[in-house]
Design a protein around this motif. Sequence first.
Motif, PDB file in Angstrom:
ATOM      1  N   ILE A 123       1.516  -8.969 -26.823  1.00 34.55           N
ATOM      2  CA  ILE A 123       0.734  -9.425 -25.670  1.00 34.55           C
ATOM      3  C   ILE A 123       1.354  -8.911 -24.371  1.00 34.55           C
ATOM      4  O   ILE A 123       2.564  -9.001 -24.174  1.00 34.55           O
ATOM      5  CB  ILE A 123       0.663 -10.969 -25.628  1.00 34.55           C
ATOM      6  N   VAL A 124       0.493  -8.383 -23.478  1.00 35.49           N
ATOM      7  CA  VAL A 124       0.924  -7.956 -22.149  1.00 35.49           C
ATOM      8  C   VAL A 124       0.003  -8.624 -21.137  1.00 35.49           C
ATOM      9  O   VAL A 124      -1.223  -8.551 -21.256  1.00 35.49           O
ATOM     10  CB  VAL A 124       0.876  -6.423 -21.992  1.00 35.49           C
ATOM     11  N   ILE A 125       0.618  -9.285 -20.142  1.00 32.89           N
ATOM     12  CA  ILE A 125      -0.123  -9.989 -19.101  1.00 32.89           C
ATOM     13  C   ILE A 125       0.091  -9.256 -17.776  1.00 32.89           C
ATOM     14  O   ILE A 125       1.234  -8.977 -17.394  1.00 32.89           O
ATOM     15  CB  ILE A 125       0.350 -11.448 -18.975  1.00 32.89           C
ATOM     16  N   LEU A 126      -1.005  -8.950 -17.097  1.00 34.56           N
ATOM     17  CA  LEU A 126      -0.956  -8.281 -15.802  1.00 34.56           C
ATOM     18  C   LEU A 126      -1.474  -9.218 -14.720  1.00 34.56           C
ATOM     19  O   LEU A 126      -2.491  -9.886 -14.912  1.00 34.56           O
ATOM     20  CB  LEU A 126      -1.859  -7.037 -15.811  1.00 34.56           C
ATOM     21  N   HIS A 127      -0.801  -9.227 -13.570  1.00 39.50           N
ATOM     22  CA  HIS A 127      -1.282  -9.927 -12.377  1.00 39.50           C
ATOM     23  C   HIS A 127      -1.426  -8.838 -11.334  1.00 39.50           C
ATOM     24  O   HIS A 127      -0.430  -8.247 -10.906  1.00 39.50           O
ATOM     25  CB  HIS A 127      -0.264 -10.993 -11.952  1.00 39.50           C
ATOM     26  N   THR A 128      -2.669  -8.527 -10.954  1.00 42.67           N
ATOM     27  CA  THR A 128      -2.913  -7.357 -10.119  1.00 42.67           C
ATOM     28  C   THR A 128      -3.759  -7.684  -8.905  1.00 42.67           C
ATOM     29  O   THR A 128      -4.505  -8.657  -8.877  1.00 42.67           O
ATOM     30  CB  THR A 128      -3.632  -6.247 -10.914  1.00 42.67           C
ATOM     31  N   ARG A 129      -3.639  -6.816  -7.908  1.00 44.59           N
ATOM     32  CA  ARG A 129      -4.476  -6.827  -6.709  1.00 44.59           C
ATOM     33  C   ARG A 129      -5.404  -5.629  -6.817  1.00 44.59           C
ATOM     34  O   ARG A 129      -4.986  -4.546  -7.210  1.00 44.59           O
ATOM     35  CB  ARG A 129      -3.601  -6.693  -5.466  1.00 44.59           C
ATOM     36  N   TYR A 130      -6.677  -5.844  -6.467  1.00 45.35           N
ATOM     37  CA  TYR A 130      -7.679  -4.794  -6.633  1.00 45.35           C
ATOM     38  C   TYR A 130      -8.708  -4.938  -5.529  1.00 45.35           C
ATOM     39  O   TYR A 130      -9.034  -6.054  -5.126  1.00 45.35           O
ATOM     40  CB  TYR A 130      -8.344  -4.957  -8.009  1.00 45.35           C
ATOM     41  N   GLU A 131      -9.240  -3.825  -5.026  1.00 44.65           N
ATOM     42  CA  GLU A 131     -10.295  -3.873  -4.017  1.00 44.65           C
ATOM     43  C   GLU A 131     -11.589  -3.362  -4.616  1.00 44.65           C
ATOM     44  O   GLU A 131     -11.607  -2.332  -5.283  1.00 44.65           O
ATOM     45  CB  GLU A 131      -9.909  -3.035  -2.803  1.00 44.65           C
ATOM     46  N   MET A 132     -12.663  -4.141  -4.392  1.00 43.92           N
ATOM     47  CA  MET A 132     -13.988  -3.732  -4.844  1.00 43.92           C
ATOM     48  C   MET A 132     -14.955  -3.852  -3.678  1.00 43.92           C
ATOM     49  O   MET A 132     -15.191  -4.958  -3.185  1.00 43.92           O
ATOM     50  CB  MET A 132     -14.473  -4.606  -6.010  1.00 43.92           C
ATOM     51  N   VAL A 133     -15.448  -2.711  -3.215  1.00 46.85           N
ATOM     52  CA  VAL A 133     -16.462  -2.619  -2.167  1.00 46.85           C
ATOM     53  C   VAL A 133     -16.120  -3.531  -0.973  1.00 46.85           C
ATOM     54  O   VAL A 133     -16.893  -4.396  -0.576  1.00 46.85           O
ATOM     55  CB  VAL A 133     -17.869  -2.927  -2.734  1.00 46.85           C
ATOM     56  N   ARG A 153      -7.910 -10.749  -6.950  1.00 45.66           N
ATOM     57  CA  ARG A 153      -6.713 -10.944  -7.766  1.00 45.66           C
ATOM     58  C   ARG A 153      -7.188 -11.080  -9.202  1.00 45.66           C
ATOM     59  O   ARG A 153      -8.157 -11.797  -9.477  1.00 45.66           O
ATOM     60  CB  ARG A 153      -5.968 -12.221  -7.373  1.00 45.66           C
ATOM     61  N   PHE A 154      -6.516 -10.381 -10.093  1.00 45.87           N
ATOM     62  CA  PHE A 154      -6.862 -10.431 -11.510  1.00 45.87           C
ATOM     63  C   PHE A 154      -5.659 -10.851 -12.333  1.00 45.87           C
ATOM     64  O   PHE A 154      -4.528 -10.473 -12.023  1.00 45.87           O
ATOM     65  CB  PHE A 154      -7.314  -9.055 -12.021  1.00 45.87           C
ATOM     66  N   ILE A 155      -5.909 -11.593 -13.357  1.00 46.27           N
ATOM     67  CA  ILE A 155      -4.938 -11.807 -14.420  1.00 46.27           C
ATOM     68  C   ILE A 155      -5.619 -11.294 -15.686  1.00 46.27           C
ATOM     69  O   ILE A 155      -6.683 -11.783 -16.075  1.00 46.27           O
ATOM     70  CB  ILE A 155      -4.540 -13.287 -14.564  1.00 46.27           C
ATOM     71  N   ASP A 156      -5.052 -10.261 -16.263  1.00 44.13           N
ATOM     72  CA  ASP A 156      -5.578  -9.665 -17.487  1.00 44.13           C
ATOM     73  C   ASP A 156      -4.560  -9.842 -18.586  1.00 44.13           C
ATOM     74  O   ASP A 156      -3.357  -9.657 -18.367  1.00 44.13           O
ATOM     75  CB  ASP A 156      -5.844  -8.167 -17.290  1.00 44.13           C
ATOM     76  N   ILE A 157      -5.037 -10.167 -19.762  1.00 40.49           N
ATOM     77  CA  ILE A 157      -4.179 -10.318 -20.939  1.00 40.49           C
ATOM     78  C   ILE A 157      -4.696  -9.360 -21.992  1.00 40.49           C
ATOM     79  O   ILE A 157      -5.886  -9.400 -22.355  1.00 40.49           O
ATOM     80  CB  ILE A 157      -4.210 -11.768 -21.477  1.00 40.49           C
ATOM     81  N   TYR A 158      -3.820  -8.495 -22.468  1.00 37.99           N
ATOM     82  CA  TYR A 158      -4.182  -7.521 -23.505  1.00 37.99           C
ATOM     83  C   TYR A 158      -3.322  -7.739 -24.735  1.00 37.99           C
ATOM     84  O   TYR A 158      -2.135  -8.053 -24.620  1.00 37.99           O
ATOM     85  CB  TYR A 158      -3.964  -6.087 -23.013  1.00 37.99           C
TER      86      TYR A 158
END
Length: 123
Positions: free
Chosen positions: A75-85, A90-95
Amino acid sequence: MNTNNEQIVTHAYQRIFGDLDISAVDDYMSKDFVQHNPTIADGPAGVKQLVQMLISQGVDKQKVEFKHVIANGDIVILHTRYEMVGNEWRFIDIYRVEDDELVEHWDAMMQMPDTRANNNPMF
């Protein structure tokens, strides 16, 4: 910590969502990719549709800002900042990673609000 899984996921995420490189989906995702976000179809095709939608809405290529990356076994957890339009998210993604491929995904996302109840950073 599984550094290899961490590298696989962060490279995949940057290429797919930062570089908006649809070919990266085939490079990193299992053909049996399981998607737990109910707004995105299962499999690599669902992620490709998402990236195509982002491109069509004018989302720019960007360097993804990884605030936290946590790897624990497969398991890898990401906490990211992203710009959309023009909006900051803020995203938390778990893969889940298996045989060096992304095989499963969960997420949570939050748009930066116009007004805030506190001055603490979201990131």
